[in-house]
Every structure is written in C-alpha cells, then in structure tokens.
Design an enzyme around this catalytic site. Structure first.
Site: not given
Length: 796
Positions: A565, A736, A659-660, A608
C-alpha cells in the site's frame, strides 16, 4: 475490433439480436465518444471537452469516478432540513387509522419509542430523536379534540419536523387536505394491506424506504464526489432505466424479474396511467412498482437506514410527459398546472429522479426546484423533447443549456428529431458542447443524455453512454420508437470498441484468501460489464509495474493490499486527498488519455477509510442524538489504523491511540492529531482511563486494527463503565476472518453494537467499483458474496 465507418457500426445493430447475451461493457475507460462523422463547425471543439475540463481538476483531490469533471469543492453545498447527520427530531406520523390501527403498527416497525402527540409535552419531544415516532391520529380522538389534533399537525410541520402522512384509504374525510398540506411524504395503505401480515410487511418496508430517502443528504448539481446521492453515479456510464408504458402498473408484473436483471432504474410514466387523476391510486401504483421490483432488485444501490441499510430498493425515474413532448398529458394551462401537481406527488413518494420538462411555467418550475433544494433528496432531470421537426445546431445547444434549469438540475435529457441519419450525432455534440460551456463558466457540469427519436436515431442511443432509456426483449411493445434493449446497446458498444473489456485485480502477497476477486467479479457480472478481476500475488511491487498487465492498455486499475500500500505510491502520477493524508493507497485508477499521443494517468486513492466511515456514520447518527461527540479509541498502529484515524477525523471524533509499540501510535497522533495511551489501565499516567477522564469524553467508538491472533479484549473496567453509559460504544473489528474474534464476542455478550471487517470489506469494495466504472455499485450482490465467504457455516 473497432469500427471507423458509421455504416458498419449501424450494421451491428441488426446483428446484436443473436449476440446479445454474450456481451456487456465498461464505462469510464473511454472518456470521449469517437464518432466517425465530421462535426459541424460550432461543435468542432466538443470532443475536446474532457481534456479542457480535466485540466481544472486538482492533482491532490480528484473525483475520477464521475462523468462530471468540475471539482466538487467549487460547488455550493446545501444541507437539507432532514439530512441524516443534521436532523435530530422525532418523525411525526399523521393520519386517520382504520380498524387495524395502521399508524401505530407503522410506527412500531421502526421506532425505538412511540408517543401520542396529543399527550406528549415539549420537554419529552425535545428528548427524542429521529428513531422515535410521535403519532397524531385524529380518528383516535373525540370530535371536540379533532381541531386541536390538526392544529398540532400544523405546528409540527411549520417547525420543520419530518412529517409523514399515512393515508389509509377512505379514512380521512374532511381532514385529508390539512394532512396533505402539512406533511412532506405520503404512504398509501388499502384495507387489504392492513388485513394481511405479508402485505403489511411490505407497507412497513415502504415506510422505511421513504424515511431513508428523506434522511439522505441533498444531491448537489454538478458534484462529482462519489456518495450515496450523487447524480454522476445514479445517471452514470452504462446505466439504464426502463420505460414502463402500461395503462396499469400491475400489467408489468409478468416482466419485472427479467427486466430487473438488465436495468438500474424503472421509469414511472405517470402520464400514461389510467389512474393519473386519482392521487391515491397514483401514489399507490408508485409503491406497487417498488414492491414488484423489490425481490429482483439486483442492481439496487445502498440506501442507509437508521444504522442499517436497505439494499433492495430499485430507483424510480418519475416522469410526466406532455403531449407537446412525446407524451399524453394535456399541455394547455390547466394541464400544465395538473402536471406540476403530479410532480409534487413524485416528491411526496420519495422518488430518486424527478423528470422536469424545461419548457413550461417558470414560476411553477422554480417552486418545485426550491422544494428539492430545501427538503428533498430527489435528483432532478431537466428534459426536453423535440417531436416531428428538425432544429438547428444552435437551437439544440440552447435546449441543452435550458435543460440544466439554470444550474439547478442534476442531469439533462434532450431528445431531438432528425430526417437523415447523417445528423444523428446532433444530440450528442450539443450535450458535450453544453458541458464544455458550463465548465468554462464555472457552472455545474452535469450528465447530459442526448438521444434522437425513432429508428433513424438508434445510433444516438449507442453513443449515449450515461443513463440510457431502454425497453426489454420480454416486453410486448416498446415505450418509444427506436428504443433498444440494454442488452442490444451493451453488445453494440462492445463490438464498436466504445467501452472495451478491462482487466482489474488485487495486488498483494500471500493473498489466496482474498474475497475481492469473487466480490468484484460478481459486481461486474451483475452490471453486465465484461471486465475480469484476479489475484496479482507478487512479493515485490517492482515486479508488477514491469509486468505486461501493468503496461497493457486494457489494465483498468487494481486493489492494493499488504504489503504494497505504500510501495505502490512512487509509481503513480497523482494521489487523492485521502490517499495523501492516510499515506497509503488501496485503489489504483487508470485514467485513459483523451487523444492519441497523450499518456494515461495513474491515480492512487484510498477507500479503506470509507469502509470504516460508512458503517460508523450510519450507526452514530441512528439514535436519539446524532451529535458525533466523544472519542474514537483506535487500537493498532499500521496502515489500517491510519485509515481509521482519518475516518474518525471525518466523523468529528477525538482520537486516542493504543499500540504495543508506542512509537507507531505517536506517528498516528502526529499525522492526525489525538492522544497516545501507554497502557490499557483505568488509572495511572497516560492510561486509557485517565486520558478519557481528562477529556471529559466517552468512548463512542472502539476500532481495533489488531490481528485476530492478538486475541485482544477490552479491559474489564472499560466494559463496566460502558455498560452504564447512556450510549454504548460501537465496537469495530477490521478482521473479516474469523467472523467472531475475541473482541467481537466480548462486545456481543454485553449487547454493544458491533461492526465487522466483512462490512468494511464490501463497503470499500463498493467504493472501488464506482471509481473504476463511474456508476452505482450493485451493493447487495457484493455484500452477499462477502458474507458467503465469511459467515461460519452455522450462521449462513
């Protein structure tokens, strides 16, 4: 194979009857029609229009899906009184119920609460939203109270509440005109509908469709921005509407299933119906055509409805054609007045497209246009038919300009008459020149439908790529001389090379699991487009951009997924605003050159974020308060998290990231604004709990872009707080597969509203389809393919 000689092209029309079913066609891949004849001097520049208009388009914000080339940013935006993200009042249902208590039954089919308008106080009214209903039923009160009930109706209407008149046949008496004059929409119910559960279910669906149409944003003339109410898609390339010319609408029923497979809308010819002077029967017939099409509405576009969608409502083009313009309605003073009354009924019936003849009373035309601009999401198609006489090129151009209705129409339809085939390009060229003039003047550039009457004008129907009126091979007669079927037109366009088959695919690596080929392939098939779509599984972007497919003239574009992307960006010519801000491309669109010697343009977009935005936007505005205040808690730090942050910004939500790897969350905060949480605890510095408390906000949305394998669940303190909140948070998991993640099971156990990655998948895919084809996507088809691939067997 391409024809350079029009005589050969016309010969194709005599052959398509034996080749029809094997052909279909694309749309935006050819941006100008190549007509072989010499154009008249005044139209010499007409076919250069797209080139001059394209120069106006910003390289940082492109709307390439549209046949209109004027930037939507230069067009006045209007906000409708009932627009979904603006309107925050209850729906007022008025009428006189019969023995079956129709008003209450209709209200309970959609409302979270139903109140009697004669009892409810102002404070209670103000606490309600558009998913609540207030009923005013004069039949349910004493004779002494009827006047007060009607005064209440007038009060609600004058204060811009959305008022729907449920017209139960034979029940309204002296109050009917007051109910009509003080309502926006109308649902007609007969006794047999009330007595039969299945028939009444259809009435409930009809009401919900009306409500969904009422809550849409207004259509903006000339806007090329893809949306749920953009005329450039409704009237897009290789879309068709079928002209019904039966005296009774039920006469069409035997042919409906076959016709719905080939068209995108039905034309409701009000002037041809026997019941045209009976307002109840006419509106009921309008409802009936929708009912007949409902189970066969393959190409129906998405229609948002209070947090959900309606996907089985085929659009209607509502037409009243006068005797002067190839119709039957009287065109004397009295007849014209009645014609405008019939057009009002179309608005009350929530039609998608209203055909308004441009030749008649300016004041009456202005009045109906003002209504559309103020409160109706209907798109207006300005029209004019010249019957039985040849006009000059200058007159043809003037007619096209007039059909724009002073920049207030969303599309223009001009039908001319000619004597010789050599003139059958006249309507096309006049429309193109009209668009060119509009673009140069900074006016709305709208779709122009240009046709020639009769068999002599068949070639004009082939060349008219946007929203062509058609007949169907199953019908016993055609609605207009020279009218062709959608299959004939598609076959001829394909053979002529006007819109050749294109190749698409999804670029990524290790993507054998992808549902996109099945989804997009089914969409192309439903729209009768010949395109192919496959997997492009390559570990390196360089390999793809050096491949035969990338450099082939039949390459129409591609979806892009991980890990490409970002890597695809250097190989593109332009990026849309969304792609630039998100920093990732999931869609490549190939814009074909206008003239020989010019190069194609490769455009990168990102749908997206739309896959995240659309479901959340529907749900956030579906309750008693549509204010999108609060916080989006975004989990993860990759490319999808960037799309989520962009979507949250468009929704007006504050953003908290976790976020980790905190550095990735910091990157998100720098790019999109917001706050980074370092822990999921309720208390402590930089914890999610302390940040939310400090912001005095509630988490309205949780968007997890974490892999399902992370098995993330919300901390117990968050769940407990959310359970007691007035508005439960929407939990969105972008995965999904599997269909149920740990996070979604946790949310479902607490009755939190949820959105799955499968919905994001088909929503972003719908956006891609429309960018590539310039027409509305067959929403239900794409949705069903995704669910078939994602649903666990026990839930199918």
């Amino acid at each position: 194979m391409k024809f350079s000689d029009k005589s050969l092209a016309l010969a194709v029309l005599s052959l398509v009857s034996v080749t029809t079913n094997s052909f279909s066609i694309s749309s935006k891949n050819v941006v100008s029609v190549k007509a072989p004849m010499q154009s008249p001097s005044m139209f010499a520049q007409a076919l250069d229009m797209n080139k001059s208009c394209n120069a106006m388009t910003s390289s940082t914000k492109l709307c390439v899906a549209s046949s209109s080339s004027i930037s939507s940013t230069s067009i006045e935006k209007r906000v409708g009184k009932f627009q979904f993200d603006v309107y925050d009042k209850p729906v007022i249902i008025i009428g006189n119920s019969g023995a079956s208590d129709e008003l209450n039954r209709i209200a309970k089919s959609f409302a979270t609460s139903v109140s009697n308008g004669m009892d409810i106080d102002e404070e209670s009214i103000n606490a309600k939203g558009k998913s609540d209903a207030i009923i005013i039923d004069p039949a349910a009160v004493s004779d002494d109270e009827k006047s007060a009930a009607l005064d209440k109706v007038k009060e609600f209407y004058s204060n811009d509440y959305l008022v729907v008149f449920v017209n139960v046949q034979g029940q309204n008496g002296d109050s009917e005109q007051t109910l009509i004059d003080n309502s926006d929409y109308e649902l007609c119910i007969k006794a047999e509908d009330s007595a039969d559960d299945e028939k009444f279910e259809n009435m409930e669906w009809q009401f919900q469709r009306l409500l969904a149409r009422a809550l849409l944003p207004l259509a903006v003339p000339g806007s090329s921005e893809p949306s749920i109410n953009t005329a450039d898609l409704t009237m897009g390339d290789n879309a068709f509407f079928l002209s019904l010319s039966f005296p009774k609408i039920t006469d069409a029923e035997p042919y409906i299933e076959a016709m719905c497979q080939d068209v995108d809308a039905m034309e409701f010819r009000a002037d041809l119906l026997e019941c045209r002077d009976d307002r109840f029967e006419l509106l009921y017939s309008l409802q009936k055509i929708r009912e007949m099409c409902r189970q066969h509405a393959t190409r129906a576009p998405v229609l948002p409805y209070l947090g959900e969608v309606i996907d089985d409502s085929l659009p209607v083009v509502y037409t009243v054609r006068t005797a002067h313009q190839a119709g039957t309605y009287p065109d004397d003073e009295e007849g014209i007045a009645k014609m405008f009354d019939l057009l009002q009924l179309g608005l009350r019936g929530g039609v998608e497209v209203l055909d308004v003849e441009s030749a008649w009373d300016a004041d009456k035309t202005d009045k109906i246009l003002k209504q559309v601009e103020d409160r109706y999401a209907t798109q207006v198609l300005g029209s004019h038919h010249v019957v039985g006489e040849k006009v000059s090129d200058e007159e043809a151009l003037a007619i096209n300009r007039r059909c724009g209705l002073g920049g207030r129409a969303h599309g223009a339809k001009v039908v001319l008459s000619i004597e010789e085939e050599k003139d059958d390009h006249q309507a096309l060229y006049a429309g193109q020149k009209s668009r060119e003039i509009a673009a140069e003047a900074g006016e709305p550039v709208i779709p122009h439908l240009g046709l020639i009457l009769g068999d002599v004008g068949k070639y004009s129907r082939v060349l008219n790529i946007p929203f062509t009126p058609v007949t169907h091979e199953s019908l016993p007669f055609v609605a207009a001389p020279g009218q062709m079927t959608a299959s004939e037109l598609m076959a001829t366009r394909l053979i002529m090379g006007l819109v050749p088959p294109m190749k698409y695919g999804i670029l990524g690596h290790n993507i054998s699991y992808s549902v996109s080929p099945a989804m997009q392939g089914a969409a192309f098939a439903a729209a009768r487009l010949p395109h192919s779509y496959g997997l492009i599984d390559m570990p390196d972007v360089e390999e793809f951009v050096n491949s035969d497919l990338w450099n082939d003239e039949v390459f129409g574009g591609c979806s892009v997924t991980i890990p490409h992307k970002q890597a695809i960006i250097p190989h593109l010519d332009e990026l849309t605003e969304a792609a630039q801000e998100i920093g990732a491309v999931n869609t490549v669109i190939v814009k074909k050159p206008v003239e020989e010697g010019e190069s194609r343009t490769l455009i990168g977009d990102n749908t997206d974020w739309k896959g995240i935005f659309n479901p959340l936007n529907r749900q956030l505005g579906s309750g008693s308060s549509s204010e999108k205040v609060g916080v989006a808690l975004i989990l993860g730090g990759g490319g999808t998290a960037r799309a989520a942050a962009y979507a949250a910004t468009q929704l007006g939500l504050e953003k908290v990231y976790y976020n980790r790897t905190p550095a990735k969350a910091e990157d998100l905060a720098k790019a999109f604004g917001g706050t980074v949480a370092l822990s999921t605890e309720e208390e402590g510095p930089d914890s999610i709990g302390s940040i939310l408390e400090g912001m005095n906000g509630e988490a309205r949305v949780v968007i997890s872009t974490l892999p399902a394998a992370a098995e993330f669940e919300l901390p117990s303190w968050f769940v407990e707080n959310a359970k007691s909140a007035d508005r439960k948070p929407i939990i969105f998991d972008v995965n999904y597969k599997p269909y149920w993640t740990n996070l979604l099971r946790q949310a479902d156990d607490q009755d939190f509203p949820i959105v799955r990655g499968s919905e994001m998948l088909w929503e972003q895919g719908v956006g891609q389809f429309e960018l590539w084809t310039g027409r509305t996507a067959p929403y239900k088809v794409m949705k069903e393919v995704v669910l078939a691939n994602c649903l666990p067997k026990e839930e199918e």
